[in-house]
Motif scaffolding. Structure first.
Motif, PDB file in Angstrom:
ATOM      1  N   SER A  58       0.792  -1.231   0.000  1.00  0.00           N
ATOM      2  CA  SER A  58       0.000   0.000   0.000  1.00  0.00           C
ATOM      3  C   SER A  58       0.823   1.280   0.000  1.00  0.00           C
ATOM      4  O   SER A  58       0.257   2.366  -0.188  1.00  0.00           O
ATOM      5  CB  SER A  58      -0.949   0.010   1.203  1.00  0.00           C
ATOM      6  N   THR A  59       2.117   1.196   0.189  1.00  0.00           N
ATOM      7  CA  THR A  59       2.945   2.398   0.027  1.00  0.00           C
ATOM      8  C   THR A  59       2.808   2.947  -1.390  1.00  0.00           C
ATOM      9  O   THR A  59       3.090   4.127  -1.639  1.00  0.00           O
ATOM     10  CB  THR A  59       4.415   2.093   0.371  1.00  0.00           C
ATOM     11  N   PHE A 154      -8.444   3.385  -4.587  1.00  0.00           N
ATOM     12  CA  PHE A 154      -7.205   3.785  -5.255  1.00  0.00           C
ATOM     13  C   PHE A 154      -7.053   3.112  -6.610  1.00  0.00           C
ATOM     14  O   PHE A 154      -6.460   3.683  -7.529  1.00  0.00           O
ATOM     15  CB  PHE A 154      -6.002   3.527  -4.353  1.00  0.00           C
ATOM     16  N   ASN A 155      -7.583   1.906  -6.758  1.00  0.00           N
ATOM     17  CA  ASN A 155      -7.562   1.299  -8.090  1.00  0.00           C
ATOM     18  C   ASN A 155      -8.417   2.111  -9.057  1.00  0.00           C
ATOM     19  O   ASN A 155      -8.049   2.292 -10.228  1.00  0.00           O
ATOM     20  CB  ASN A 155      -8.051  -0.144  -8.012  1.00  0.00           C
ATOM     21  N   LEU A 156      -9.547   2.609  -8.588  1.00  0.00           N
ATOM     22  CA  LEU A 156     -10.382   3.482  -9.409  1.00  0.00           C
ATOM     23  C   LEU A 156      -9.641   4.783  -9.739  1.00  0.00           C
ATOM     24  O   LEU A 156      -9.734   5.283 -10.864  1.00  0.00           O
ATOM     25  CB  LEU A 156     -11.691   3.775  -8.666  1.00  0.00           C
ATOM     26  N   ALA A 157      -8.876   5.305  -8.781  1.00  0.00           N
ATOM     27  CA  ALA A 157      -8.057   6.490  -9.054  1.00  0.00           C
ATOM     28  C   ALA A 157      -7.042   6.207 -10.158  1.00  0.00           C
ATOM     29  O   ALA A 157      -6.769   7.058 -11.011  1.00  0.00           O
ATOM     30  CB  ALA A 157      -7.342   6.946  -7.776  1.00  0.00           C
ATOM     31  N   GLY A 158      -6.489   4.991 -10.156  1.00  0.00           N
ATOM     32  CA  GLY A 158      -5.568   4.613 -11.226  1.00  0.00           C
ATOM     33  C   GLY A 158      -6.247   4.577 -12.579  1.00  0.00           C
ATOM     34  O   GLY A 158      -5.637   4.919 -13.609  1.00  0.00           O
ATOM     35  N   PRO A 228      -2.593   0.189  -8.774  1.00  0.00           N
ATOM     36  CA  PRO A 228      -2.567   1.544  -8.201  1.00  0.00           C
ATOM     37  C   PRO A 228      -2.648   1.585  -6.685  1.00  0.00           C
ATOM     38  O   PRO A 228      -2.152   2.514  -6.049  1.00  0.00           O
ATOM     39  CB  PRO A 228      -3.787   2.219  -8.840  1.00  0.00           C
ATOM     40  N   GLY A 229      -3.278   0.573  -6.080  1.00  0.00           N
ATOM     41  CA  GLY A 229      -3.401   0.562  -4.635  1.00  0.00           C
ATOM     42  C   GLY A 229      -2.321  -0.214  -3.922  1.00  0.00           C
ATOM     43  O   GLY A 229      -2.179  -0.098  -2.704  1.00  0.00           O
ATOM     44  N   GLY A 230      -1.537  -1.035  -4.673  1.00  0.00           N
ATOM     45  CA  GLY A 230      -0.578  -1.847  -3.938  1.00  0.00           C
ATOM     46  C   GLY A 230       0.413  -2.629  -4.753  1.00  0.00           C
ATOM     47  O   GLY A 230       0.842  -3.694  -4.323  1.00  0.00           O
ATOM     48  N   GLY A 231       0.829  -2.150  -5.931  1.00  0.00           N
ATOM     49  CA  GLY A 231       1.655  -2.975  -6.791  1.00  0.00           C
ATOM     50  C   GLY A 231       3.077  -2.541  -7.031  1.00  0.00           C
ATOM     51  O   GLY A 231       3.798  -3.165  -7.811  1.00  0.00           O
ATOM     52  N   ILE A 232       3.553  -1.489  -6.362  1.00  0.00           N
ATOM     53  CA  ILE A 232       4.870  -0.956  -6.692  1.00  0.00           C
ATOM     54  C   ILE A 232       5.984  -1.734  -5.980  1.00  0.00           C
ATOM     55  O   ILE A 232       5.788  -2.307  -4.909  1.00  0.00           O
ATOM     56  CB  ILE A 232       4.951   0.549  -6.341  1.00  0.00           C
ATOM     57  N   ALA A 296       2.441   3.164   5.150  1.00  0.00           N
ATOM     58  CA  ALA A 296       2.996   1.826   5.261  1.00  0.00           C
ATOM     59  C   ALA A 296       2.353   0.917   4.227  1.00  0.00           C
ATOM     60  O   ALA A 296       1.379   1.289   3.569  1.00  0.00           O
ATOM     61  CB  ALA A 296       2.786   1.283   6.664  1.00  0.00           C
ATOM     62  N   GLY A 297       2.908  -0.284   4.091  1.00  0.00           N
ATOM     63  CA  GLY A 297       2.339  -1.240   3.162  1.00  0.00           C
ATOM     64  C   GLY A 297       2.742  -2.653   3.534  1.00  0.00           C
ATOM     65  O   GLY A 297       3.767  -2.876   4.182  1.00  0.00           O
ATOM     66  N   SER A 298       1.917  -3.602   3.118  1.00  0.00           N
ATOM     67  CA  SER A 298       2.259  -5.009   3.310  1.00  0.00           C
ATOM     68  C   SER A 298       1.913  -5.771   2.053  1.00  0.00           C
ATOM     69  O   SER A 298       0.948  -5.453   1.354  1.00  0.00           O
ATOM     70  CB  SER A 298       1.512  -5.594   4.510  1.00  0.00           C
ATOM     71  N   ALA A 299       2.727  -6.767   1.753  1.00  0.00           N
ATOM     72  CA  ALA A 299       2.520  -7.624   0.599  1.00  0.00           C
ATOM     73  C   ALA A 299       2.589  -9.060   1.096  1.00  0.00           C
ATOM     74  O   ALA A 299       2.385  -9.325   2.282  1.00  0.00           O
ATOM     75  CB  ALA A 299       3.567  -7.330  -0.477  1.00  0.00           C
TER      76      ALA A 299
END
Length: 456
Positions: A58-59, A154-158, A228-232, A296-299
């Protein structure tokens, strides 16, 4: 602080929590300091360093939001415009939300959207495919009514970025943001990751051993529709470069006043360990009265933490590759860095004594689309347990993270609706219970997300 002290703390904490590989970066007085420990893979070990790639989860959201702000600066998007101006085909479970949500509602998690769709494992799924399924997404409230953390928003924002630029999300992100900022170790494409040094994720098995997290991208973030919400994917070095950009004047991307507007509170968060409110994507908090920005983010078996202190020109990055221990590792690094470098001490509030009547009132099951949250009492203490729904775990071919076992939880002083977790992997997490107009408890917030009370 010395480089040796930083390195010793990072190594000792990683060993204590049994995290195979970690990378930490500190930005202080314009200088960068790095410390790494461990290996990228237990089976094929390479030493972790500041260029090792980790999946940031989510970062990603702050990157997506900043790219959208560039489109705002160029006059191609308006924050207060309805989303349907840019994505006219949007259909949601409630027409009010589809017609009224604005771009800003997506970026500060006030669109009233549930966390995410769950049937998104197909890597080929596009953002257009994702948006076409959003009529199946749950609604948690009217637009602007409350904040509830939403990956789907956030995916919709993408998808807005794609529609406005005429480019794929990944290509648009590179042209709008990644290339101008000089983030040469930041990617969405797995083909780019595979030719560089990257960390494998690990999850703790029931017997305590570490098991490789597969697939490498976390479910459901593996699908293109969830990028867009969590793939970087990025490194500690690139994240400090990103922090420098956020502390600067928006050079080459957008005007400084628009960049800094992202730090201004747009909605309040109640009783959240993530912060006091949302700016534009940023979690806004404070430590000892000094304001902070965080995301923060988690995968799948990987955790990321980015914390910035604007008035001190300071940033700390922590990346780790084991679940669930990566989260407390990152939190320990952030707290240690704030105290040792800035003299800022963050202390958790103390819960009041056990209250059986309150405990029995809130006990029960709460849920979102992919997770159950169970609150229970044995008459002497209150516990909170959170985990992936069994049917979701059984239906997936992916190795999912382990559940968080029951952990002691206490009510905080006040009206009795706020709580803090006092042990385990979620220690320090705060939240609150939501009531309806009759005073009945109908939901609980954890990690910025609203879990609704299950029927029965």
């Amino acid at each position: 602080m010395t480089q040796q002290q930083l390195s010793e703390f990072v190594a000792a904490t990683a060993k204590e929590l049994d995290v195979p590989g970690v990378a930490v970066g500190i930005l202080m007085d314009g200088q960068e300091y790095y410390a790494a420990h461990g290996v990228t893979s237990l089976a094929n070990p390479l030493p972790v360093d500041e260029k090792t790639l980790f999946h940031l989860g989510s970062t990603t959201k702050i990157f997506t939001a900043t790219a959208l702000m560039r489109l705002v600066a160029e006059g191609r998007v308006e924050l207060d415009a309805p989303v349907r101006r840019y994505v006219p085909e949007l259909v949601l479970a409630e027409e009010r939300n589809a017609a009224e949500i604005t771009v800003l509602n997506l970026l500060n998690h006030t669109a009233g959207l549930e966390w995410n769709l769950i049937d998104t494992e197909d890597e080929r799924e596009s953002l257009a495919d994702f948006v076409a399924k959003m009529a199946n997404l749950g609604i948690v409230g009217a637009p602007g009514e409350r904040a509830s953390y939403s990956q789907a928003g956030f995916n919709l924002a993408g998808r807005i970025i794609e529609k406005v630029t005429g480019l794929s999300y990944e290509r648009a992100m590179a042209e709008l943001l990644l290339d101008p900022v000089g983030l040469s170790d930041t990617f969405f494409d797995l083909d780019e990751v595979l030719v560089r040094k990257f960390a494998l994720g690990y999850n703790r098995a029931e017997d305590g051993t570490l098991k490789t997290a597969q697939p490498w991208r976390a479910y459901p973030a593996g699908a293109r529709g969830n990028l867009p919400g969590g793939g970087i994917v990025s490194s500690a070095g690139d994240l400090l470069r990103w922090a420098r950009f956020q502390l600067g004047g928006g050079e080459g991307v957008l005007p400084g006043e628009l960049l800094h507007r992202m730090r201004e509170q747009t909605v309040e968060l109640r009783a959240s360990s993530l912060g006091d409110g949302f700016g534009i994507s940023w979690f806004l908090g404070s430590v000892a009265g000094v304001r902070t920005l965080g995301q923060a983010g988690s995968a799948n078996g990987q955790f990321a933490e980015l914390l910035i202190v604007p008035e001190r020109d300071f940033a700390v990055v922590a990346l780790s590759n084991a679940g669930p221990e990566g989260y407390p590792f990152n939190q320990a690094v952030s707290r240690w860095a704030l105290e040792r470098y800035l003299g800022l001490v963050e202390e958790d509030p103390e819960p009041v004594g056990y209250d059986d009547a309150r405990a029995r009132e809130v006990a029960g099951r709460y849920e979102i689309d992919v997770m159950n949250l169970d609150i229970a009492t044995d008459g002497s203490r209150l516990t909170l347990e959170v985990g992936i729904k069994p049917e979701i775990r059984a239906a997936s071919e992916a190795d999912m993270p382990a559940d968080y076992p029951p952990a002691a939880t206490g009510f905080l002083p006040g009206d009795g609706d706020e709580y803090i977790i006092t042990e385990g992997g979620l220690k320090g997490q705060r939240g609150f219970f939501t009531r309806d107009e009759h005073g009945a408890v109908i939901g609980v917030d954890l990690g910025g997300r609203l879990f609704g009370r299950a029927a029965g």
